[in-house]
Write an enzyme that holds these catalytic residues in place. Structure first.
Site, PDB file in Angstrom:
ATOM      1  N   GLU A  23     116.097  64.582  25.403  1.00  0.00           N
ATOM      2  CA  GLU A  23     117.145  65.213  25.147  1.00  0.00           C
ATOM      3  C   GLU A  23     117.247  66.518  24.266  1.00  0.00           C
ATOM      4  OE1 GLU A  23     119.024  61.786  27.333  1.00  0.00           O
ATOM      5  OE2 GLU A  23     117.319  61.858  25.853  1.00  0.00           O
TER       6      GLU A  23
ATOM      7  N   TYR B 155     115.613  67.149  21.580  1.00  0.00           N
ATOM      8  CA  TYR B 155     115.467  66.837  20.058  1.00  0.00           C
ATOM      9  C   TYR B 155     114.072  66.988  19.518  1.00  0.00           C
ATOM     10  CZ  TYR B 155     119.974  64.491  20.080  1.00  0.00           C
ATOM     11  OH  TYR B 155     121.396  64.096  20.161  1.00  0.00           O
TER      12      TYR B 155
ATOM     13  N   ARG C 220     111.023  57.469  24.014  1.00  0.00           N
ATOM     14  CA  ARG C 220     112.117  57.885  24.812  1.00  0.00           C
ATOM     15  C   ARG C 220     111.665  59.448  25.343  1.00  0.00           C
ATOM     16  NH1 ARG C 220     117.755  57.451  24.958  1.00  0.00           N
ATOM     17  NH2 ARG C 220     118.617  58.435  26.797  1.00  0.00           N
TER      18      ARG C 220
ATOM     19  N   HIS D 283     120.506  68.750  25.477  1.00  0.00           N
ATOM     20  CA  HIS D 283     122.044  68.794  25.240  1.00  0.00           C
ATOM     21  C   HIS D 283     122.361  70.182  25.707  1.00  0.00           C
ATOM     22  CE1 HIS D 283     122.733  64.784  23.954  1.00  0.00           C
ATOM     23  NE2 HIS D 283     121.945  64.817  22.902  1.00  0.00           N
TER      24      HIS D 283
ATOM     25  N   GLN E 102     135.760  60.265  27.411  1.00  0.00           N
ATOM     26  CA  GLN E 102     136.877  60.694  26.299  1.00  0.00           C
ATOM     27  C   GLN E 102     137.082  60.038  25.071  1.00  0.00           C
ATOM     28  OE1 GLN E 102     141.037  60.640  28.502  1.00  0.00           O
ATOM     29  NE2 GLN E 102     139.926  60.990  30.357  1.00  0.00           N
TER      30      GLN E 102
END
Length: 671
Positions: free
Chosen positions: A165, A167, A215, A253, A340
């Site tokens: 992601e 990181y 990961r 991201h 949301q």
């Protein structure tokens, strides 16, 4: 015989056997930062009781500079270890297992002290990271190892090292960020040195009888990302360094490709996990947009993974696995991937919850306890608020009658489910129907309740929803003017369209009108072309060389708003960019600061800062907001009948299902 033989099969990791193939993936909830460790413990214990094989916590910082934001939780002291021991004890008492994710954010850390491979600023952070020297790199490794040892001391069954992601560890892997020329940069053997060394040293510190998950990013979806050969090389090296499991991450991201939003096809990236699996001998976990046991079973049966990671589905329903095992899959509250109440909350600094399940992260505060004093409850309106209130009240033991004037449940959720990219709302409406029947609610369709009908009930709830707001535009009664409800229920629409109002409804209507043919959400190949997702075996990072190739729009659409700001600015924090990008790819014109002068036979007359202008369109669609439908509430007040007013009938703010469901649940719990 089980309906899900692969999903419910045990998985032998050598020193421990997991009871099934379901991993609860990591989510940052904000709970740890509240300091209420009883609440944290109950959140995870609830999921353990629900049957998940292995839980992974939200990311814990290994040090101050690696935290996703200042003050992010981690294991920095003896008190922290004691706090986390409350969590692990609660999970073990519930029969579960839990691993702690160690997340070093690198340049994604929202603070001036952030560090990375090189001083390359992230587009989603205002801070330029400090490039680490040799001593700085050694400190980061040592801190990650210390975090793993402390997790073991706190009673965790394992750790997950976050290497995807975008990181910290991911930043060292790719030329997109790593510009170094020393032994930590340059060729791939050097760039992968850091994650491999981290895994090797963590394994040495925790010993062989401790789960170690890595990961790994399978497709970065950024320029100059990892190639597929590099992914495989890293996976093999991580296995050799001592990992027990490989979990898969998708996209950075900062990537401009959606990866977990509701418009992404289910199981959209399992083809990559399936390709990696034969390259290693340790189990490989797949992830992203897997939200039903049927989808998970199909992935495992097809050999695309050894285990399935689901994160947000365990916000929606902590009993996911138990219900699947009991043959009650239809009762699993579905994750609709709306973001949301989960990711939008996380990135706004709010505590995570779930649109579908308001009890998520509120297990100690919002309780659905059996009632000691059963009441007769009348609820008018089978939209989101009314249905949730009815289910909770009936489950608690009240006698509930639900009146609905139309011939179907769902209210305005039925409009959402026809919008391309929002197909998940179909399952939500279906689930409400199942649960109303399961709870024993007396559902009366095609029944318009009036004040006299409600006089004999102990509690009366008005959930009559909203009506479209009248924008008061001259000429709006013309034949070529339609309301959004008419459009979304099949009214004929011309080829040139102006939409009045650029809120969530306006964007949904625009998406509906530019679409033709199959929905990309239900056609993976079409979706990949639309967003420019390629193959990392062909282009490092996996962005297609040709870029996004969307289908031609069905109509020419102009989206208008009065506010002199960028249309769509107030959409969801983590999904608004997706809606804007999708419509831009379909050549939708988005205009703010518009005055609506009049609807005319030739189209619509507007004014902007540049002066008056005629929009030559065939159809004008009104999406100018809503007003509460309070006629029944007013009639009840006049008749002296006390009523609770919830949902859109209370506040008509867009089509806010999150607020409506939360209100309904809390009222149903309070009777």
């Amino acid at each position: 015989m089980s309906t899900y033989p692969h999903l419910l099969a045990p998985l032998d990791l050598g020193h421990v056997t997991l009871p099934n193939r379901v991993l609860m993936g990591s989510m940052h909830t904000g709970l740890e930062e509240t300091g209420d460790w009883a609440r944290v413990a109950e959140f995870y214990a609830t999921r353990a009781r629900g049957g998940v094989a292995l839980i992974v916590t939200g990311g814990m910082a290994p040090n101050a500079e690696g935290g996703v934001f200042p003050g992010a939780a981690g294991l920095f002291s003896a008190q922290d270890i004691a706090n986390h021991r409350q969590v692990t004890d609660a999970v073990h008492a519930a029969g579960g297992r839990i691993a702690m994710q160690i997340l070093h954010a690198g340049r994604y850390a929202y603070g001036k002290e952030c560090v990375s491979a090189s001083a390359v600023k992230s587009p989603i952070s205002p801070f330029v990271p400090r490039e680490l020297d040799e001593a700085g790199i050694e400190k980061q490794i040592a801190d990650i190892v210390t975090a793993a040892s402390r997790a073991q001391e706190a009673g965790y069954d394992g750790v997950e090292i976050m290497g995807s992601e975008g990181y910290f560890l991911n930043q060292f892997l790719v030329r997109h960020v790593n510009k170094r020329t020393d032994r930590w940069g340059g060729d791939y053997a050097n760039r992968m040195r850091l994650p491999v060394e981290v895994v090797r040293r963590v394994r040495a510190a925790v010993g062989p009888k401790f789960i170690l998950i890595y990961r790994i990013s399978l497709i970065d979806l950024v320029p100059d990302g990892s190639s597929w050969d590099e992914v495989v090389l890293l996976a093999r090296a991580i296995e050799a360094a001592g990992a027990s499991l490989l979990n898969t991450g998708i996209g950075w991201h900062e990537a401009r490709v959606p990866t977990i939003a509701t418009s992404v096809p289910r199981a959209a990236f399992t083809w990559l996990t399936g390709r990696l699996r034969p390259e290693v001998s340790i189990p490989v976990i797949t992830s992203n947009r897997i939200n039903t046991p049927d989808v998970a079973e199909g992935i495992l049966a097809g050999g695309q993974a050894d285990m399935v990671s689901m994160a947000r589905p365990f916000l929606a329903d902590p009993e996911f696995v138990a219900k699947a095992a009991a043959g009650k899959a239809a009762q699993i509250a579905p994750c609709i991937a709306c973001n949301q109440a989960c990711l939008d909350h996380t990135f706004s600094g709010k505590l995570t919850s779930c649109l579908v399940n308001p009890r998520a992260c509120a297990e100690t505060e919002l309780r659905y306890a059996p009632t000691a004093t059963p009441k007769r409850v009348a609820i008018v309106g089978a939209g989101a608020a009314g249905m949730m209130c009815a289910i909770v009240a009936a489950q608690r033991g009240h006698s509930v009658t639900l009146f609905e004037a139309s011939g179907q449940i769902g209210g305005l959720l039925n409009l959402a489910k026809v919008v391309p990219g929002k197909e998940e709302f179909r399952g939500l409406v279906d689930w409400f129907g199942v649960m109303l029947a399961e709870a024993g609610v007396d559902l009366r369709l095609n029944t318009r309740a009036s004040a006299p009908d409600l006089a004999g009930f102990d509690e009366v709830v008005v959930a009559t929803g909203v009506s479209p707001r009248d924008p008061g535009i001259a000429g709006q009664d013309a034949a070529h003017v339609l309301g959004y409800e008419a459009v979304l229920t099949g009214a004929p629409v011309g080829k040139r369209v102006a939409i009045v109002g650029a809120g969530g409804i306006g964007f949904d209507v625009a998406e509906f009108l530019v679409h033709q043919g199959d929905s990309p959400t239900e056609d993976l190949a079409l979706w990949k072309r639309e967003w420019g997702v390629g193959d990392p075996a062909e282009v490092p990072g996996g962005l297609a060389a040709a870029g996004p190739q969307p289908e031609a729009p069905a109509r020419a659409v102009t989206l208008l708003q009065r506010k002199a700001e960028k249309p769509g600015r107030r959409l969801g924090k983590t999904t608004g960019w997706i809606h804007r990008a999708a419509l831009q790819m379909k050549n939708v014109q988005m205009r703010g600061g518009v005055s609506y002068d009049a609807v005319v036979p030739e189209g619509m007359q507007i004014s902007t800062a540049e002066g008056p202008e005629l929009l030559a369109v065939d159809t004008v669609v009104m999406c100018a907001g809503q007003v509460p439908n309070r006629a029944l509430a007013d009639a009840l007040a006049a008749a002296g009948i006390t009523a609770h007013v919830i949902g859109g009938a209370d506040v008509a703010a867009e089509l806010d299902a999150k607020r409506a469901i939360d209100q309904g649940a809390r009222l149903g719990a309070a009777f």
